[in-house]
Design a protein around this motif. Structure first.
Motif, mmCIF file in Angstrom:
data_model
loop_
_atom_site.group_PDB
_atom_site.id
_atom_site.type_symbol
_atom_site.label_atom_id
_atom_site.label_comp_id
_atom_site.label_asym_id
_atom_site.label_seq_id
_atom_site.Cartn_x
_atom_site.Cartn_y
_atom_site.Cartn_z
ATOM 1 N N ALA A 191 0.832 -1.213 0.000
ATOM 2 C CA ALA A 191 0.000 0.000 0.000
ATOM 3 C C ALA A 191 0.866 1.262 0.000
ATOM 4 O O ALA A 191 0.397 2.339 -0.354
ATOM 5 N N ALA A 192 2.121 1.095 0.406
ATOM 6 C CA ALA A 192 3.008 2.263 0.464
ATOM 7 C C ALA A 192 3.680 2.549 -0.874
ATOM 8 O O ALA A 192 4.367 3.557 -1.015
ATOM 9 N N LEU A 193 3.495 1.666 -1.852
ATOM 10 C CA LEU A 193 4.175 1.838 -3.131
ATOM 11 C C LEU A 193 3.329 2.616 -4.126
ATOM 12 O O LEU A 193 2.106 2.660 -4.029
ATOM 13 N N ARG A 194 4.009 3.148 -5.104
ATOM 14 C CA ARG A 194 3.312 3.748 -6.240
ATOM 15 C C ARG A 194 3.162 2.679 -7.319
ATOM 16 O O ARG A 194 3.874 1.682 -7.330
ATOM 17 N N ASP A 195 2.269 2.940 -8.260
ATOM 18 C CA ASP A 195 1.996 1.943 -9.295
ATOM 19 C C ASP A 195 3.204 1.616 -10.158
ATOM 20 O O ASP A 195 3.314 0.520 -10.691
ATOM 21 N N ASP A 196 4.095 2.612 -10.318
ATOM 22 C CA ASP A 196 5.239 2.354 -11.197
ATOM 23 C C ASP A 196 6.485 1.909 -10.441
ATOM 24 O O ASP A 196 7.550 1.743 -11.036
ATOM 25 N N ASP A 197 6.393 1.681 -9.145
ATOM 26 C CA ASP A 197 7.499 1.066 -8.422
ATOM 27 C C ASP A 197 7.572 -0.410 -8.813
ATOM 28 O O ASP A 197 6.586 -0.985 -9.280
ATOM 29 N N ALA A 198 8.729 -0.994 -8.624
ATOM 30 C CA ALA A 198 8.903 -2.403 -9.000
ATOM 31 C C ALA A 198 8.807 -3.293 -7.766
ATOM 32 O O ALA A 198 9.110 -2.872 -6.652
ATOM 33 N N VAL A 199 8.368 -4.542 -7.996
ATOM 34 C CA VAL A 199 8.249 -5.506 -6.902
ATOM 35 C C VAL A 199 8.984 -6.788 -7.280
ATOM 36 O O VAL A 199 8.816 -7.301 -8.379
ATOM 37 N N VAL A 200 9.799 -7.274 -6.349
ATOM 38 C CA VAL A 200 10.495 -8.555 -6.504
ATOM 39 C C VAL A 200 10.144 -9.395 -5.279
ATOM 40 O O VAL A 200 10.221 -8.899 -4.154
ATOM 41 N N THR A 201 9.731 -10.627 -5.497
ATOM 42 C CA THR A 201 9.269 -11.423 -4.361
ATOM 43 C C THR A 201 9.881 -12.821 -4.359
ATOM 44 O O THR A 201 10.764 -13.123 -5.143
ATOM 45 N N THR A 202 9.338 -13.650 -3.488
ATOM 46 C CA THR A 202 9.831 -15.014 -3.331
ATOM 47 C C THR A 202 8.828 -15.986 -3.950
ATOM 48 O O THR A 202 7.935 -15.591 -4.683
ATOM 49 N N TYR A 203 8.970 -17.252 -3.580
ATOM 50 C CA TYR A 203 8.064 -18.293 -4.075
ATOM 51 C C TYR A 203 6.778 -18.352 -3.242
ATOM 52 O O TYR A 203 5.904 -19.152 -3.538
ATOM 53 N N ARG A 204 6.682 -17.540 -2.188
ATOM 54 C CA ARG A 204 5.449 -17.502 -1.368
ATOM 55 C C ARG A 204 4.770 -16.166 -1.695
ATOM 56 O O ARG A 204 4.679 -15.277 -0.858
ATOM 57 N N GLU A 205 4.332 -16.030 -2.944
ATOM 58 C CA GLU A 205 4.019 -14.698 -3.441
ATOM 59 C C GLU A 205 2.612 -14.548 -4.008
ATOM 60 O O GLU A 205 2.316 -13.556 -4.672
ATOM 61 N N HIS A 206 1.710 -15.475 -3.716
ATOM 62 C CA HIS A 206 0.350 -15.304 -4.253
ATOM 63 C C HIS A 206 -0.245 -13.997 -3.770
ATOM 64 O O HIS A 206 -0.902 -13.266 -4.524
#
Lengths: 323, 327
Positions: free
Chosen positions: A53-68
């Motif tokens: 919720a703290a991110l903007r739409d154009d920020d990028a996200v990198v996650t793990t395998y528990r990422e649903h």
């Protein structure tokens, strides 16, 4: 933030969507409609919902395998995520990735990484690209406590700090590296100590409190945009289910699990909203109905969705086939 | 056309790349102030600045992973790893991420990354700086692999790899950096993905690449003096392999000798031999022969190292045996 009714209900809706979606996944897994590894996030929802919720739409996200949860909250549709789990052509990676490798270019969701720690250098590189292109965008990088002993973790913290890269490191500390408890895998269990040693401002947050997570993530994101420098948040949380569907959960004490379940992030938030007269039982029930319908429809759609044609097996291995 | 060195050819290409495209940057251990372990980037920091010629800490996995991330984020990174032996620390990022991201994301993400590294032996650097592991990368779908054996290719492969939308691993043989040769600048370059017949011949095909190419050419010269006309095929691209050119040569000469500085077991030479068997078995007049490195970690002492590697004399001897055997 609890006083902002619309936002609060949205956050509650997101947590409920992730919870019900994953409960459905576990159910259809038993019916063998989903196979392979399935790592549930149940219990940890406040982390993804609060932080994203703290991110903007154009920020990028990198996650793990528990990422649903991260994928859903970021805006990849339940239909696309569910179909991916079913291995269908309508999935967000057309059945190439499955549960552990969800992607969404439109959402700047750069994927679930299933080599523990492997996503961190990618996040650092994405942040380098932002810095070199002089954007004000940042990269949110999620990983677990188990990643903090990987070499790439230490290398990535160093590089991000050295080059002042806009990475928001989000350590989802659920106190277990698969089946090994934090005290048995970390010589220094204070997870803020190592990022601090690399010169990164770090904070430990109650990861069961969606409001606290969002508040901390907003402050960190603002600081990153202002200074360009990385920040680190440790989000203390707990997974209520086993590591994966194959896990018999022999390494955790039943009493410990029960104790954490008393701090269910959804129940805590609902109680808080009601106490502050922000939401009523009816509001919650209405969201529940809406979310359940959405999840049921996603499962039905996935079940009916076409399979990727076998003739496309070797598609998308390369962008350009040569010579 | 100018006469220059393999190293200078690479440096010229890097300079061109940095000059022509603001998205390009160079990153690796000692590529900046030091000028590159093999001096390939000497002077570039001064000309392009520390933003675009970036010295990294010693963290192969993370700076290669950062290259992948930067490529995902719209940049065109050229990452230098000092040697292929060090690249094993980054194998996770290359194999698990660079090679898979396009497929796992169903084409949503591309990784236009160039990774350059030195390979091979011959400079008495012993068993942790001398190996030829090109085949480890050539095994993996999702990446492309180039290996230069000439000054022109050393130059061109940097630019061709950069122009390609996929992750490309570019091997430079450490023994060749000081080698001199002709370099032609300009846009008309041969496709890097096709093998090249470096010397035409009718009696046997010597199939090789990278650091073994000059040896194969010297052997062909020596064989000529004995009346044996060897055709030398330079693979150039190790993934994908140019079956068409390889098989056409074997169909013409009816004999194949593969020269590969990698170890013989589980090697690129084994893959080439199999492809020739699959595609040109009935054209062969005899068994396929191989000259590879001895099955030993490359030793330090010069006489031992020399013995461990493919040598001109060995190539000549094997070629003569092959031609003497009448099918």
């Amino acid at each position: 933030m609890t006083t902002d009714r619309a936002h609060s209900l949205k956050q509650l809706r997101r947590m409920l969507l992730v919870r019900r979606f994953e409960e459905k996944c576990a159910e259809v897994y038993q019916q063998q409609k989903i196979r392979g590894f399935l790592h549930l996030y149940i219990g940890e929802e406040a982390v993804a919902v609060g932080a994203l919720a703290a991110l903007r739409d154009d920020d990028a996200v990198v996650t793990t395998y528990r990422e649903h949860g991260h994928a859903l909250v970021r805006g990849i549709s339940p239909d696309a995520v569910m179909a991916e789990m079913y291995g269908r052509a309508t999935g967000c990676a057309r059945g190439r990735g499955g549960s552990m490798h969800l992607f969404g270019a439109a959402q700047r969701f750069f994927g679930g990484y299933a080599i523990v720690g492997g996503g961190l250098p990618i996040a650092v590189g994405l942040a380098l690209a932002e810095q070199m292109q002089a954007t004000k965008r940042l990269v949110a990088c999620f990983f677990g406590d188990g990643a903090t002993e990987e070499g790439e973790y230490h290398e990535s913290l160093n590089l991000a700090s050295l080059w002042r890269l806009p990475v928001l490191f989000l350590c989802e500390n659920n106190f277990y590296a698969m089946g090994t408890a934090l005290a048995r895998h970390a010589a220094v269990p204070d997870l803020c100590a190592i990022p601090r040693a690399h010169g990164i401002v770090s904070e430990s947050v109650d990861g069961m409190d969606v409001v606290a997570v969002e508040r901390a993530a907003r402050a960190a994101a603002d600081a990153i945009r202002e200074t360009g420098k990385p920040r680190f948040l440790e989000l203390q949380t707990y997974r209520f289910r086993a590591h994966s569907m194959y896990d018999a959960d022999r390494y955790r004490d039943k009493a410990e699990i029960a104790e954490w379940k008393k701090r269910d992030p959804i129940e805590l938030f609902v109680a808080r909203l009601k106490a502050a007269s922000v939401a009523t039982d009816e509001d919650v029930a209405a969201i529940e109905r809406e979310v359940s319908g959405e999840v049921e429809r996603a499962a039905l759609a996935a079940d009916a969705a076409p399979l990727e044609p076998i003739s496309d097996l070797e598609r998308d291995v390369l962008a350009k086939v040569v010579p | 056309m100018t006469r220059t060195t393999y190293r200078e050819g690479i440096r010229t290409a890097l300079r061109t790349a940095l000059h022509d495209d603001p998205r390009v940057f160079l990153m690796g251990e000692d590529v900046g102030k030091y000028g590159g372990a093999y001096a390939c980037s000497l002077g570039l920091l001064e000309d392009f600045g520390p933003e675009r010629v970036r010295d990294t800490p010693l963290c192969e996995s993370t700076f290669v992973g950062a290259g992948i991330g930067a490529a995902l984020g719209g940049m065109r990174p050229i990452v230098e790893i000092m040697t292929v032996n060090f690249s094993l620390l980054a194998l996770d990022q290359i194999v698990n991420n660079a090679a898979t991201l396009r497929h796992m994301s169903a084409g949503q993400f591309a990784v236009p990354l160039v990774v350059r590294m030195a390979t091979g032996a011959g400079r008495q650097l012993a068993a942790q700086h001398s190996h030829s592991l090109e085949n480890w990368y050539a095994h993996v779908p999702g990446i492309k692999v180039l290996a230069s054996g000439t000054v022109q290719d050393a130059h061109d492969f940097v630019l061709e790899a950069l122009a390609d939308p996929d992750p490309v691993i570019v091997f430079e043989h450490q023994y060749l950096y000081a080698m001199e040769g002709e370099l032609e600048l300009g846009p008309a370059r041969a496709s890097p993905w096709r093998a090249s017949v470096r010397r035409a011949g009718a009696d046997l095909s010597v199939i090789t690449y990278g650091g073994s190419l000059p040896k194969a050419l010297a052997a062909a010269e020596a064989l000529e003096a004995e009346g044996i006309r060897a055709e030398v095929v330079d693979l150039r691209s190790l993934r994908p392999l140019d079956d068409e050119t390889i098989l056409a040569s074997v169909r013409k000469t009816h004999r194949a000798l593969i020269v590969d500085e990698g170890w013989r077991t589980g090697s690129l030479s084994g893959e080439l031999a199999t492809r020739i068997m699959e595609g040109a078995f009935y054209d062969l007049d005899g068994p396929i022969a191989r000259v590879c490195s001895a099955e030993v970690p490359i030793p330090y002492a010069k006489h031992l190292e020399d013995e461990a590697l493919p040598r001109v004399e060995t190539i000549v001897a094997r070629a003569k045996e092959l031609v003497a055997r009448r099918g």
